[in-house]
Motif scaffolding. Structure first.
Motif, short mmCIF file in Angstrom:
data_model
loop_
_atom_site.label_atom_id
_atom_site.label_comp_id
_atom_site.label_asym_id
_atom_site.label_seq_id
_atom_site.Cartn_x
_atom_site.Cartn_y
_atom_site.Cartn_z
N THR A 233 -26.14 -2.02 19.50
CA THR A 233 -27.53 -2.40 19.73
C THR A 233 -27.96 -3.46 18.72
OG1 THR A 233 -28.01 -0.18 20.54
CG2 THR A 233 -29.89 -1.57 19.94
N LEU A 234 -28.52 -4.55 19.20
CA LEU A 234 -28.96 -5.63 18.32
C LEU A 234 -30.20 -5.22 17.55
CD1 LEU A 234 -28.49 -8.68 20.73
CD2 LEU A 234 -27.01 -8.01 18.82
N LEU A 235 -30.25 -5.60 16.27
CA LEU A 235 -31.39 -5.29 15.43
C LEU A 235 -32.58 -6.18 15.76
CD1 LEU A 235 -29.55 -4.83 12.02
CD2 LEU A 235 -30.58 -3.04 13.41
N ASN A 236 -32.30 -7.44 16.10
CA ASN A 236 -33.37 -8.40 16.38
C ASN A 236 -33.04 -9.15 17.67
OD1 ASN A 236 -35.44 -10.24 16.40
ND2 ASN A 236 -34.69 -11.44 14.67
N PRO A 237 -33.46 -8.63 18.80
CA PRO A 237 -33.11 -9.28 20.08
C PRO A 237 -33.80 -10.62 20.27
CG PRO A 237 -34.69 -7.49 20.43
CD PRO A 237 -34.27 -7.42 18.99
N GLU A 238 -34.79 -10.94 19.42
CA GLU A 238 -35.48 -12.22 19.53
C GLU A 238 -34.75 -13.34 18.80
OE1 GLU A 238 -38.01 -12.45 21.55
OE2 GLU A 238 -37.84 -10.30 21.92
N ALA A 239 -33.69 -13.00 18.07
CA ALA A 239 -32.94 -14.02 17.34
C ALA A 239 -32.14 -14.89 18.31
CB ALA A 239 -32.02 -13.36 16.31
N SER A 240 -31.42 -15.84 17.74
CA SER A 240 -30.62 -16.74 18.56
C SER A 240 -29.69 -15.95 19.47
CB SER A 240 -29.79 -17.66 17.65
OG SER A 240 -28.78 -18.30 18.38
N PRO A 241 -29.51 -16.41 20.73
CA PRO A 241 -28.59 -15.71 21.63
C PRO A 241 -27.14 -15.79 21.17
CG PRO A 241 -29.38 -17.76 22.61
CD PRO A 241 -30.20 -17.52 21.39
N LEU A 242 -26.84 -16.68 20.24
CA LEU A 242 -25.50 -16.70 19.66
C LEU A 242 -25.42 -15.61 18.60
CD1 LEU A 242 -24.51 -20.46 19.21
CD2 LEU A 242 -23.62 -18.80 20.82
N THR A 243 -24.97 -14.43 19.00
CA THR A 243 -24.93 -13.29 18.10
C THR A 243 -23.87 -13.46 17.03
OG1 THR A 243 -23.31 -12.08 19.41
CG2 THR A 243 -25.64 -11.81 20.01
N THR A 244 -24.01 -12.69 15.97
CA THR A 244 -23.01 -12.70 14.91
C THR A 244 -21.66 -12.27 15.45
OG1 THR A 244 -24.67 -12.28 13.21
CG2 THR A 244 -22.39 -11.74 12.66
N ALA A 245 -21.64 -11.28 16.35
CA ALA A 245 -20.38 -10.80 16.91
C ALA A 245 -19.67 -11.90 17.69
CB ALA A 245 -20.61 -9.59 17.80
N PHE A 246 -20.43 -12.67 18.49
CA PHE A 246 -19.81 -13.77 19.23
C PHE A 246 -19.26 -14.82 18.26
CE2 PHE A 246 -19.93 -18.05 20.88
CZ PHE A 246 -19.18 -17.94 22.03
N LEU A 247 -20.05 -15.20 17.27
CA LEU A 247 -19.59 -16.21 16.32
C LEU A 247 -18.39 -15.71 15.52
CD1 LEU A 247 -23.06 -17.49 15.07
CD2 LEU A 247 -21.49 -18.64 16.65
N ASN A 248 -18.38 -14.42 15.17
CA ASN A 248 -17.20 -13.86 14.50
C ASN A 248 -15.96 -14.01 15.37
OD1 ASN A 248 -18.63 -13.06 12.22
ND2 ASN A 248 -18.86 -10.94 12.89
N GLY A 249 -16.09 -13.66 16.65
CA GLY A 249 -14.95 -13.74 17.56
C GLY A 249 -14.48 -15.16 17.76
N ALA A 250 -15.43 -16.09 17.96
CA ALA A 250 -15.04 -17.49 18.15
C ALA A 250 -14.39 -18.06 16.91
CB ALA A 250 -16.28 -18.31 18.53
N LEU A 251 -14.91 -17.70 15.74
CA LEU A 251 -14.34 -18.21 14.50
C LEU A 251 -12.96 -17.61 14.24
CD1 LEU A 251 -15.04 -20.13 12.23
CD2 LEU A 251 -16.18 -18.26 11.04
N ASP A 252 -12.82 -16.30 14.47
CA ASP A 252 -11.50 -15.68 14.31
C ASP A 252 -10.49 -16.29 15.26
OD1 ASP A 252 -12.63 -14.05 12.41
OD2 ASP A 252 -12.66 -12.24 13.66
N GLY A 253 -10.92 -16.56 16.49
CA GLY A 253 -10.01 -17.19 17.46
C GLY A 253 -9.56 -18.56 17.00
N ALA A 254 -10.48 -19.35 16.46
CA ALA A 254 -10.13 -20.69 15.99
C ALA A 254 -9.20 -20.62 14.79
CB ALA A 254 -11.39 -21.47 15.63
N LEU A 255 -9.47 -19.71 13.86
CA LEU A 255 -8.64 -19.60 12.66
C LEU A 255 -7.23 -19.12 13.01
CD1 LEU A 255 -11.30 -18.01 10.28
CD2 LEU A 255 -10.24 -20.25 10.00
#
Length: 547
Positions: A233-255
C-alpha cells in the motif's frame, strides 16, 4: 539435464518472457508464494532447470500469446522484439508448480490502482522492487548493449508490419552524451537498457509542469507483513506515479543488464545473479548490490545521456503510435523540454537523494501522544552517534533490530513519545526514518525544533563510519533536503557536543565533522558560558539518548 548440455546463455535469454507469458495458463485463485524477491529467484531457478535447450529463443511467441490475452499489444515491446530478430518455439507452462505459476501471474505486470501497487516484491535489503522493469533490463542486457536505430517516420514503419526490422548497432550510448536543447539534432537511436525507464519518465512528465517541481520522485509504501508479504500500500498516493518500487526495478534492470553486457561467457544463471545482487554482491563485489543502486545508477547514467534517451524514446513512441493521446501534436521543442525536466528530476530527486527506509520497514511502534510539527525549512543538522548499539549495522535485520531497541529505550525508559532522532544512518547503505522531516525530535536538548538530528549507528570514539554512510550524511541528504525546501541553503552542521555536555558524536567522528562543508566551529564558543553553568549540575550520561 547434464551440466555439459546446459547452455546458460540460451536458457536465461528466454526467462523474462516466460515469466510474462505464463499467466496466460493460470486459473484465478491459484496458490502463490509470498511476494518476496527470493520467490522470484526460486521461479527463475526452476525455469532454468526445465527450459528447453535449443538455439531458438522462446520470446516472440510468448509475447504474442501474451498480447492476445492481455489487451492491445505494446508497440514499443513489439518494436524491440522484432529488432532483436528473435525466433519462437512452443512453451509448456505446466512445468512449474501451481505456487510458482501463481507468483508469475502476480508479478507479470506492474500497475498502480488507487493506493495499491501490484507486480512488486520485497527484496532482502528491505526495498520494494517492481519485477517487470527489472526483467526488461536483464533481457536487454542479454542481447548486448545496443543502440537501436529509430524508424524514420510513423508511416514507414508501422508497429504491426511483418517486415519491420530496424537496424541495430552494438555500441556505447555514451557517444550521445551531449545535452540537447531546442535547437539540437533529434536523437536517431535508443538504448535498449534504458528504454523502460526513459518511456515512463517521459510519459509521466508529459502530464504537465506540476510534476516538474515535485520535491521527490516516486512514492514509498508499506507491506501488510514483512515475513510473508501479500499486499503493498502506497503511503502517499498523490505523489508522482513513478513509484519508488518501479524506479528500483528499472534501475536494477539497467545495472544488471549493463553487467551482463560485460560479463564473460558463459554468463551466470539469472537466479544466481539475482541471489548475489540482492545478497552479498555480484561476483564478490559488496558494492554491486541492491543496497547501493542509487550510487551505482548515478555512475552508470549521466544526465545528458539520459536526456537523449528520454527524448529518443518519446520520438519512437510518437512514430509507433501517431494517435497517442499524450504525444499527438507534440513538437520536438516540447519533447526535448519534457525530456530535460524528467531527467533533472530523476537524477536530482531520486539518484541524488538517499534511500530512506520508512518506519514500517524497521517495525516501528506507534508514536505516543501528538507530534509537534516543525517549521520548515530548518537551519541546522545535528550529527550524533548512537554509542549503544556500539557496532555498525550492516544488514536490514541488524539495523531494524537496532532501531526497535532504541525506540523502546526512548519510549519506555526515557518516557519520550518516539525514537528521538530524525533519521538514523546504517552501514548497509540505507538511512532509517525516525521522526522524519516534519516532526520535532528529541535529539539535541534545547535545539530540537531548529534542526534535524542525524545519528550514525555505532560508537565512533576511536573509528569512523564507512565512507558510504559518511557520504550520505555529508553530501547526499543535505543536498536533497535543500532542494526539497526542507533545509535552508545556508544551514549549519554541528556535532551534538557543541550544544549539549556530551562526548557525542565521538572524538573520531567529531574531528572529521570539523572538515565538512557547513560545519560551524564558532557555535561551541557562543554556548560555552551556558555549558559551564550546566556543568555544575550532574551531567547526563554519555549516551545517544540524551536530549
Amino acid at each position: 539435464m547434464s551440466p555439459r548440455s546446459w547452455n546458460p546463455t540460451t536458457v536465461v535469454q528466454g526467462v523474462h518472457w516466460i515469466l510474462l507469458g505464463l499467466f496466460l495458463w493460470l486459473e484465478p485463485g491459484s496458490a502463490s508464494l509470498p511476494l518476496l524477491m527470493d520467490s522470484v529467484i526460486q521461479v527463475l531457478a526452476e525455469l532454468e532447470q526445465k527450459a528447453p535447450v535449443t538455439e531458438a529463443i522462446p520470446i516472440a511467441s510468448v509475447w504474442q500469446l501474451s498480447a492476445q490475452h492481455s489487451g492491445p499489444q505494446d508497440p514499443l515491446h513489439h518494436f524491440l522484439l522484432q529488432s532483436w530478430s528473435l525466433q519462437a518455439i512452443e512453451l509448456d507452462p505446466t512445468t512449474l508448480s501451481p505456487e510458482l505459476q501463481g507468483l508469475t501471474k502476480e508479478v507479470a505486470r506492474h500497475s498502480v490502482q488507487g493506493r495499491q501497487e501490484y507486480g512488486v516484491v520485497l527484496a532482502p535489503d528491505g526495498s520494494t522492487v517492481a519485477v517487470e522493469p527489472l526483467l526488461a533490463g536483464l533481457e536487454a542486457g542479454l542481447q548486448g548493449h545496443r543502440l537501436i536505430n529509430l524508424p524514420l517516420d510513423s508511416t514507414a514503419t508501422p508497429p504491426d508490419a511483418s517486415d519491420h526490422s530496424p537496424d541495430v548497432r552494438v555500441t556505447s550510448p555514451d557517444n550521445q552524451a551531449s545535452s540537447p536543447d531546442a535547437k539540437a539534432k533529434a536523437p536517431t537511436t535508443v538504448d535498449s537498457l534504458l528504454v523502460t525507464l526513459a518511456r515512463d519518465l517521459g510519459l509521466t512528465f508529459l502530464q504537465g509542469p506540476k510534476n516538474w517541481s515535485h520535491p521527490g520522485l516516486g512514492a514509498e509504501g508499506c507491506w501488510d507483513q514483512l515475513s510473508t508479504p501479500r499486499n503493498f500500500t502506497l503511503l502517499n498516493p498523490e505523489a508522482s506515479p513513478l513509484t519508488t518500487a518501479f524506479l528500483n526495478g528499472a534501475l536494477d534492470g539497467a545495472l544488471l543488464g549493463d553487467y551482463l553486457t560485460r560479463a564473460p561467457k558463459p554468463r551466470p544463471r539469472l537466479s544466481h545473479l539475482l541471489s548475489q545482487y540482492y545478497g552479498p554482491g555480484v561476483a564478490g563485489d559488496p558494492t554491486l548490490r541492491s543496497n547501493f543502486r542509487r550510487q551505482n545508477g548515478a555512475t552508470l547514467i549521466s544526465a545528458p545521456a539520459l536526456t537523449q534517451q528520454v527524448w529518443g524514446t518519446l520520438i519512437l513512441l510518437q512514430r509507433l503510435e501517431p494517435a497517442h493521446p499524450q504525444l499527438q501534436g507534440m513538437s520536438q521543442e516540447q519533447l526535448v523540454l519534457v525530456a530535460t525536466h524528467a531527467t533533472k528530476e530523476f537524477t536530482e530527486a531520486f539518484l541524488g537523494c538517499p534511500a530512506i527506509h520508512p518506519r514500517c520497514v524497521w517495525g516501528a511502534a506507534p508514536y505516543r501522544g501528538h507530534p509537534t510539527p516543525l517549521r520548515l525549512p530548518l537551519g541546522f543538522l545535528y550529527v550524533h552517534h548512537t554509542y549503544v548499539p556500539a557496532l555498525p549495522c550492516t544488514t536490514l535485520a541488524s539495523c531494524a533490530a537496532n532501531m526497535r531497541s532504541m525506540q523502546r529505550f526512548h519510549q519506555d525508559t526515557r518516557g519520550w513519545d518516539d525514537i528521538g532522532y530524525s533519521f538514523v544512518m546504517g552501514s548497509d547503505g540505507y538511512m532509517y526514518e525516525g521522526r522524519g522531516w516534519h516532526w520535532v525530535g528529541a535529539h539535541t536538548r534545547g535545539y530540537n525544533s531548529r534542526g534535524f538530528g542525524l545519528a550514525f549507528v555505532g560508537n565512533y570514539t576511536a573509528e569512523l563510519p564507512v565512507e558510504a554512510a559518511l557520504r550520505v550524511v555529508r553530501d547526499v541528504l543535505p543536498r536533497c533536503a535543500v532542494r526539497a525546501g526542507l533545509l535552508r541553503p545556508d544551514y549549519k552542521l554541528l556535532g551534538h557536543r557543541q550544544l549539549v555536555p556530551t562526548d557525542c558524536p565521538g572524538d573520531a567522528l567529531f574531528q572529521l565533522l570539523r572538515t565538512w562543508p557547513h560545519f560551524d566551529a564558532n557555535v561551541k564558543l557562543r554556548t560555552a558560558r551556558r555549558a559551564s553553568r550546566r556543568s555544575k549540575r550532574k551531567p547526563p550520561p554519555v549516551t545517544p539518548t540524551s536530549q
